[in-house]
Motif scaffolding. Structure first.
Motif, PDB file in Angstrom:
ATOM      1  N   ALA A  23       0.487  -1.156   0.068  1.00 43.00           N
ATOM      2  CA  ALA A  23       0.502  -0.074  -0.102  1.00 43.00           C
ATOM      3  C   ALA A  23       0.869   1.403   0.088  1.00 43.00           C
ATOM      4  CB  ALA A  23      -1.315   0.053   1.384  1.00 43.00           C
ATOM      5  N   LYS A  24       1.712   1.257   1.058  1.00 38.86           N
ATOM      6  CA  LYS A  24       2.508   2.167   0.449  1.00 38.86           C
ATOM      7  C   LYS A  24       3.455   2.584  -0.300  1.00 38.86           C
ATOM      8  CE  LYS A  24       6.842   4.374   3.788  1.00 38.86           C
ATOM      9  NZ  LYS A  24       6.681   4.038   5.339  1.00 38.86           N
ATOM     10  N   GLN A  25       4.382   1.819  -0.981  1.00 40.51           N
ATOM     11  CA  GLN A  25       4.980   1.435  -2.256  1.00 40.51           C
ATOM     12  C   GLN A  25       3.852   2.352  -3.811  1.00 40.51           C
ATOM     13  OE1 GLN A  25       5.788  -2.008  -3.572  1.00 40.51           O
ATOM     14  NE2 GLN A  25       7.839  -2.221  -1.573  1.00 40.51           N
ATOM     15  N   ALA A  26       2.245   1.779  -3.181  1.00 42.84           N
ATOM     16  CA  ALA A  26       1.695   2.399  -4.652  1.00 42.84           C
ATOM     17  C   ALA A  26       0.950   3.302  -3.991  1.00 42.84           C
ATOM     18  CB  ALA A  26       0.822   1.474  -4.425  1.00 42.84           C
ATOM     19  N   GLY A  27       1.301   4.287  -2.983  1.00 44.07           N
ATOM     20  CA  GLY A  27       0.899   5.862  -2.656  1.00 44.07           C
ATOM     21  C   GLY A  27       0.257   5.728  -1.796  1.00 44.07           C
ATOM     22  N   HIS A  28      -0.624   5.038  -1.062  1.00 45.46           N
ATOM     23  CA  HIS A  28      -1.646   4.965  -0.373  1.00 45.46           C
ATOM     24  C   HIS A  28      -1.867   4.795   0.777  1.00 45.46           C
ATOM     25  CE1 HIS A  28      -4.309   3.540  -3.877  1.00 45.46           C
ATOM     26  NE2 HIS A  28      -3.081   2.308  -4.006  1.00 45.46           N
ATOM     27  N   SER A  29      -2.115   5.398   1.680  1.00 52.43           N
ATOM     28  CA  SER A  29      -1.876   5.482   3.080  1.00 52.43           C
ATOM     29  C   SER A  29      -3.238   6.356   4.180  1.00 52.43           C
ATOM     30  CB  SER A  29      -0.905   6.907   3.310  1.00 52.43           C
ATOM     31  OG  SER A  29      -1.528   8.255   2.955  1.00 52.43           O
ATOM     32  N   GLY A  30      -2.919   6.603   5.345  1.00 55.26           N
ATOM     33  CA  GLY A  30      -4.714   6.705   5.577  1.00 55.26           C
ATOM     34  C   GLY A  30      -5.474   5.842   6.324  1.00 55.26           C
ATOM     35  N   ALA A  31      -6.651   6.164   7.048  1.00 56.36           N
ATOM     36  CA  ALA A  31      -7.652   5.564   7.007  1.00 56.36           C
ATOM     37  C   ALA A  31      -8.566   4.018   6.151  1.00 56.36           C
ATOM     38  CB  ALA A  31      -9.344   6.500   7.297  1.00 56.36           C
ATOM     39  N   GLY A  32      -7.703   5.072   5.078  1.00 54.01           N
ATOM     40  CA  GLY A  32      -8.438   3.163   3.857  1.00 54.01           C
ATOM     41  C   GLY A  32      -7.393   2.060   4.078  1.00 54.01           C
ATOM     42  N   ILE A  33      -6.010   2.152   4.700  1.00 53.58           N
ATOM     43  CA  ILE A  33      -5.052   1.447   4.672  1.00 53.58           C
ATOM     44  C   ILE A  33      -5.624   0.569   6.289  1.00 53.58           C
ATOM     45  CG2 ILE A  33      -3.105   0.720   4.448  1.00 53.58           C
ATOM     46  CD1 ILE A  33      -4.424   1.222   2.254  1.00 53.58           C
ATOM     47  N   LYS A  34      -5.949  -0.982   6.453  1.00 55.17           N
ATOM     48  CA  LYS A  34      -6.102  -1.287   7.766  1.00 55.17           C
ATOM     49  C   LYS A  34      -6.463  -2.307   7.377  1.00 55.17           C
ATOM     50  CE  LYS A  34     -11.109   0.159   7.933  1.00 55.17           C
ATOM     51  NZ  LYS A  34     -11.985   1.634   8.034  1.00 55.17           N
ATOM     52  N   VAL A  35      -6.651  -3.210   8.695  1.00 57.81           N
ATOM     53  CA  VAL A  35      -6.665  -4.698   8.724  1.00 57.81           C
ATOM     54  C   VAL A  35      -7.595  -5.375   9.355  1.00 57.81           C
ATOM     55  CG1 VAL A  35      -5.458  -6.889   8.785  1.00 57.81           C
ATOM     56  CG2 VAL A  35      -4.152  -5.145   8.020  1.00 57.81           C
ATOM     57  N   SER A  36      -9.061  -6.460   8.682  1.00 60.31           N
ATOM     58  CA  SER A  36      -9.586  -7.227   9.340  1.00 60.31           C
ATOM     59  C   SER A  36      -9.104  -8.177   9.487  1.00 60.31           C
ATOM     60  CB  SER A  36     -10.798  -6.195   9.841  1.00 60.31           C
ATOM     61  OG  SER A  36     -11.406  -7.431   8.423  1.00 60.31           O
ATOM     62  N   VAL A  37      -9.781  -9.039  11.121  1.00 62.16           N
ATOM     63  CA  VAL A  37      -9.430 -10.570  10.904  1.00 62.16           C
ATOM     64  C   VAL A  37     -10.811 -11.480  11.103  1.00 62.16           C
ATOM     65  CG1 VAL A  37      -8.077 -13.082  11.896  1.00 62.16           C
ATOM     66  CG2 VAL A  37      -6.597 -10.823  11.799  1.00 62.16           C
ATOM     67  N   GLY A  38     -11.220 -12.651  10.247  1.00 58.76           N
ATOM     68  CA  GLY A  38     -11.612 -13.067  10.636  1.00 58.76           C
ATOM     69  C   GLY A  38     -11.803 -14.350  11.128  1.00 58.76           C
ATOM     70  N   THR A  39     -12.077 -14.955  11.799  1.00 57.78           N
ATOM     71  CA  THR A  39     -11.903 -16.726  12.689  1.00 57.78           C
ATOM     72  C   THR A  39     -12.278 -17.344  13.291  1.00 57.78           C
ATOM     73  OG1 THR A  39     -11.504 -15.746  14.597  1.00 57.78           O
ATOM     74  CG2 THR A  39      -9.598 -15.644  13.420  1.00 57.78           C
ATOM     75  N   LEU A  40     -12.753 -19.068  13.435  1.00 55.44           N
ATOM     76  CA  LEU A  40     -13.677 -19.638  13.882  1.00 55.44           C
ATOM     77  C   LEU A  40     -13.332 -19.392  15.042  1.00 55.44           C
ATOM     78  CD1 LEU A  40     -13.317 -22.650  11.485  1.00 55.44           C
ATOM     79  CD2 LEU A  40     -14.679 -21.150  11.553  1.00 55.44           C
ATOM     80  N   GLY A  41     -14.437 -19.283  15.675  1.00 55.50           N
ATOM     81  CA  GLY A  41     -14.812 -18.992  17.389  1.00 55.50           C
ATOM     82  C   GLY A  41     -15.994 -19.622  18.094  1.00 55.50           C
ATOM     83  N   LEU A  42     -15.950 -20.037  19.256  1.00 52.00           N
ATOM     84  CA  LEU A  42     -17.518 -19.848  20.368  1.00 52.00           C
ATOM     85  C   LEU A  42     -16.821 -19.553  21.495  1.00 52.00           C
ATOM     86  CD1 LEU A  42     -20.078 -20.774  19.293  1.00 52.00           C
ATOM     87  CD2 LEU A  42     -19.778 -22.547  21.180  1.00 52.00           C
ATOM     88  N   ILE A  43     -17.872 -18.611  21.928  1.00 50.82           N
ATOM     89  CA  ILE A  43     -17.258 -17.764  23.788  1.00 50.82           C
ATOM     90  C   ILE A  43     -18.596 -19.115  24.535  1.00 50.82           C
ATOM     91  CG2 ILE A  43     -16.903 -15.929  24.729  1.00 50.82           C
ATOM     92  CD1 ILE A  43     -15.593 -15.874  22.096  1.00 50.82           C
ATOM     93  N   ALA A  44     -18.167 -19.390  25.865  1.00 46.35           N
ATOM     94  CA  ALA A  44     -19.406 -19.992  26.322  1.00 46.35           C
ATOM     95  C   ALA A  44     -18.604 -19.777  27.761  1.00 46.35           C
ATOM     96  CB  ALA A  44     -19.496 -21.495  26.612  1.00 46.35           C
ATOM     97  N   PRO A  45     -19.717 -20.018  29.013  1.00 44.49           N
ATOM     98  CA  PRO A  45     -19.212 -19.506  30.742  1.00 44.49           C
ATOM     99  C   PRO A  45     -17.888 -19.844  30.999  1.00 44.49           C
ATOM    100  CG  PRO A  45     -21.720 -19.967  30.342  1.00 44.49           C
ATOM    101  CD  PRO A  45     -20.801 -19.948  28.669  1.00 44.49           C
ATOM    102  N   ALA A  46     -17.449 -21.430  30.408  1.00 43.73           N
ATOM    103  CA  ALA A  46     -16.016 -21.931  30.850  1.00 43.73           C
ATOM    104  C   ALA A  46     -15.477 -22.442  29.700  1.00 43.73           C
ATOM    105  CB  ALA A  46     -16.849 -23.397  31.598  1.00 43.73           C
ATOM    106  N   LYS A  47     -14.058 -22.228  29.113  1.00 43.60           N
ATOM    107  CA  LYS A  47     -13.659 -23.082  28.174  1.00 43.60           C
ATOM    108  C   LYS A  47     -14.149 -24.666  28.202  1.00 43.60           C
ATOM    109  CE  LYS A  47      -9.126 -23.010  25.212  1.00 43.60           C
ATOM    110  NZ  LYS A  47      -8.639 -22.520  25.062  1.00 43.60           N
ATOM    111  N   GLY A  48     -14.167 -25.555  28.635  1.00 38.47           N
ATOM    112  CA  GLY A  48     -14.085 -26.684  28.848  1.00 38.47           C
ATOM    113  C   GLY A  48     -16.056 -26.954  27.901  1.00 38.47           C
TER     114      GLY A  48
END
Lengths: 149, 345
Positions: A23-48
């Motif tokens: 992005a930097k090499q191509a001259g892009h900067s600012g708020a449009g250059i950002k990363v998000s992450v999508g993963t598998l997962g599940l939350i419960a009260p306890a890890k088990g």
């Protein structure tokens, strides 16, 4: 850029770095250059509980993926490993998941982490509980941990 | 009889005549559907046009949003320009809205009275007929079976591929939308689909022979039962008095006519023609509840239609006039229509 992280998050920092450098090499900067992450997962009260809730759905999609994509059979060892840091399944209690999100943030510097939880026929109430915990328990912990960095 | 409305979105105008945002037009349209549902209107159809004046280009998206915010109103497209869209995608979007609504969604497939979607999606107008014929056939197949095999114009072939989600009732009503050419009526009859006539000028009762042709064709092809039915879409506006309705609709009609003059070569707006159209037996259902109800029932004597729905928000109609008209349509026109029809039968 959105990263879909389904196996070893450790290789993704290099991809994020490559993206930012390009992005930097191509001259892009600012708020449009950002990363998000999508993963598998599940939350419960306890890890088990989280692992127990997640496992049947995970097995179901593995079996489907064997039929359709020729994946190897469901391997309990693999899934047991993946639910532990530094691996890719964010399956755990709020403390565990928040810690691992922040740990990955330090490596990737992303601005959003979001989860696929409902797969392989996950019961709807467990999906809704996980979403609720993500918002009410994981998010404030992530914010707290981040403010300490 | 079902009473309803349809809209292509209506971008509001500033006092100096300049247009306001298309975002506001979409929000207004969404609000109008919610108001219609609460007032008890039977049906609301959206789009599809692709212009600054009429920006409701994505009926599926708007209907999905409306599905979540309404409880009883049936929702549809007016029309989905199936020729220049992917029937698989149209079906998926409407079936998704159908799931959210609990089974209140329909599709009206048309060729489109405007041709804006052809260059936009990369289709050639010379394929107008074939695209429609083939893609309508695909849409019907998807509606019948979750696994689809199809080969035709304007889209890659499908070989036993799955299309989900499936509609709440197993399938959704699919209507043929037509502006009134005979082959479209024949097509609807041959396919055994319900037909929706868009009557935006002239004398609506002159569409009666088309409805007859449709019913006769359906019978020839062995189609009968509740799927063989007619609806009528027309321009109109309801206000507490006929005078108010005429005054409110006039600037909108003028603006729309001027716009259509630029893009479609319509003649310059003629107030005499407006007044003629806005009174029986003209095509503009502009009036007080008694007037509009009487004219709907009069047309019913010719068309035997099961649904009459009006496009009211054109040419920058003020939103409060639109909402009042929708409310009057549901609360004043509909009961009058029912009373009058009960006397006829």
């Amino acid at each position: 850029m959105e990263l879909g992280v389904y196996s070893f998050p450790s290789r993704f920092p290099r991809l994020a770095e490559l993206y930012r450098a390009t992005a930097k090499q191509a001259g892009h900067s600012g708020a449009g250059i950002k990363v998000s992450v999508g993963t598998l997962g599940l939350i419960a009260p306890a890890k088990g509980e989280a692992v127990e809730r997640y496992d049947p759905g995970w097995r179901n999609i593995q079996i489907l993926a064997i039929e359709r994509r020729g994946w190897p059979g469901p391997d309990r060892k693999f899934s047991e490993q993946q639910v532990q840091p530094p691996f890719a399944y964010y399956v755990g209690d709020p403390v565990d998941v928040a810690r691992r999100i922040v740990d990955l943030h330090q490596k990737i510097g992303r601005m959003r982490h979001f989860f696929q939880m409902d797969l392989g026929g996950l019961p709807q109430e467990q999906f809704l509980k996980s979403i609720e915990l993500l918002a009410t328990e994981v998010k404030p912990r992530v914010d707290r941990l981040m403010s300490r960095l | 009889m079902e009473i309803g409305a349809y809209s292509f979105g209506d971008t509001q105008r500033n006092p100096d005549g300049t247009q306001r945002s298309t975002t506001e037009a979409i929000q207004n349209l969404f609000d109008a559907i919610v108001v219609s549902d609460k007032a008890g209107l039977d049906y609301f159809a959206v789009g599809e046009h692709h212009t600054l004046e009429m920006p409701a280009s994505s009926p599926g998206a708007l209907i999905a949003a409306a599905a979540a915010a309404t409880t009883q109103i049936r929702l549809g497209s007016g029309v989905s320009v199936i020729s220049t869209d992917d029937p698989v995608r149209v079906f998926q979007q409407f079936a998704t809205a159908d799931a959210i609504s609990g089974g209140r969604v329909e599709i009206t497939a048309g060729r489109g009275s405007s041709v804006d979607s052809y260059p936009l999606f990369g289709y050639d107008l010379k394929d107008y007929d074939r695209l429609y014929e083939d893609k309508l056939e695909l849409l019907i197949r998807i509606n019948k079976n979750e696994s689809v095999t199809w080969r035709g114009a304007g889209r890659p072939a499908l070989d036993n591929l799955l299309v989900v989600p499936r509609p709440v009732a197993g399938s959704m009503p699919i209507w043929v939308g037509t502006g009134g050419n005979a082959p479209s009526s024949v097509r609807a009859g041959r396919l055994g689909l319900p037909v929706s006539y868009g009557i935006i000028g002239g004398a609506p009762h002159r569409f009666a022979p088309l409805a007859e042709l449709y019913r006769r064709t359906a019978q020839q092809y062995g189609h009968s039962g509740p799927n063989i039915k007619v609806s009528v879409a027309a321009l109109g506006l309801v206000a507490p008095t006929k005078k108010e309705a005429l005054e409110r609709f006039h600037p909108s009609w003028r603006n729309m006519s001027i716009q259509a003059g630029k893009t479609r070569g319509w003649p310059a707006p003629d107030d005499g023609a407006y007044l003629a159209q806005a009174h029986a037996p003209g095509a503009y259902y502009v009036g007080d509840p008694d007037d509009v109800a009487e004219r709907i029932v009069h047309l019913h004597g010719y068309m035997g239609h099961v649904r009459h729905f009006l496009q009211m928000d054109i040419g920058g109609l003020p939103q409060d006039h639109f909402l009042e008209s929708l409310t009057l349509l549901a609360t004043e026109v509909k009961p009058r229509v029912e009373r009058l029809l009960a006397r006829v039968s």
